[in-house]
Design an enzyme around this catalytic site. Sequence first.
Site, PDB file in Angstrom:
ATOM      1  N   ASP A  64      51.764  46.801  38.488  1.00 12.14           N
ATOM      2  CA  ASP A  64      52.564  47.830  38.727  1.00 12.14           C
ATOM      3  C   ASP A  64      53.104  48.067  40.044  1.00 12.14           C
ATOM      4  O   ASP A  64      54.187  48.784  40.538  1.00 12.14           O
ATOM      5  CB  ASP A  64      52.330  49.180  38.220  1.00 12.14           C
ATOM      6  N   HIS A 139      40.079  52.507  45.575  1.00 13.71           N
ATOM      7  CA  HIS A 139      40.632  52.212  44.409  1.00 13.71           C
ATOM      8  C   HIS A 139      39.707  51.292  43.359  1.00 13.71           C
ATOM      9  O   HIS A 139      38.795  50.688  44.007  1.00 13.71           O
ATOM     10  CB  HIS A 139      42.002  51.931  44.541  1.00 13.71           C
TER      11      HIS A 139
HETATM   12 ZN   LIG Z   1      49.385  51.696  40.106  1.00 12.97          ZN
HETATM   13 ZN   LIG Z   2      46.114  50.175  40.917  1.00  9.51          ZN
END
Ligand SMILES: [Zn+2]
Ligand SMILES: [Zn+2]
Length: 307
Positions: A64, A139
């Site tokens: 994304d 992340h």
């Molecule tokens: Zn994302």
């Molecule tokens: Zn991500």
Amino acid sequence: MDAALLGTGGMMPMPERLTTSVLVRSEGRMLLFDAGEGIQLALKRGGLGIRGLAAIAVSHLHADHVLGIPGILMFRAQADDPGPLAIVGPPGLERFVRHTLEDLRYRLNFELSFVEWSEGAPLALEWAGHSLFWEPLDHSTFCLGYRLEEATRPGKFNPDAAAALGVPPGPLRGTLQAGEGVTLADGRRVEPGEVLGPPRRGRVLSFATDTRPCAGLARALRNADLAFVEGMFASRHAAEAAEKKHMTALESATAAAEAGVSRLVLVHISPRYRLDEEPLLAEEASAAFPGVEVGKALETYAVPLPD
Ligand SMILES: [Zn+2]
Ligand SMILES: [Zn+2]
């Protein structure tokens, strides 16, 4: 300097919400933060053009955030002699883009250069009056937050001091204001330091998405005049946010408030929330950051001057 929000979603493009991408415009030059699938549609829809795009800064190698790069490059290659383009981001980004270009037999009419993050190199890019810094975030894959800083501006002009020194209103005052000394009609010299206040810091714009609250996020956001930060989840999905290494809107707002952000815009909204549920995210976040907004696609955000 201003910023146009191209999309506000996370995870995947939805009919009503493209993925999160921010187009920063400053003095005729454009910088794009992230490029998810189909994001060139937003550039076209908003009539924002492509020729001035000089750089793309990528947060991380999740679909994304990068699947739109080939489309952006193809769109840009349709412009007449668009000039070089720099792409900066995490290690592995150059391989991803180059392989895609080779496999799809792209022909670009411009030069591509890459800068990948490495330890001990805090500056991603630099151009006239602008510095782009990056900070590792927390992340599920290596991810970078960004902070775009404008160069320091000359101090405030003090008309009383100028009058006391006998500098007449007009071009001489303009020259002093621009930071250069002048010679008066009677031969006396006046230096800018005599009529200007202390130098003022330039504006700061931050972009940070796909992370847990962490020290890197705090550094990326510190005293930002405008910050785009993920507010992916409502508080009822806090456990999922933690597990997937994202933040709730309230966690983002807390981090932004602690970092001294002036204007906060939430982005990377989960596809599970409909557009009419977005006010709930802003409402939850406003407990920590009054005035927080949920980003709106194709809206332009001014970056307020710090003073
Ligand atoms: Zn994302
Ligand atoms: Zn991500």
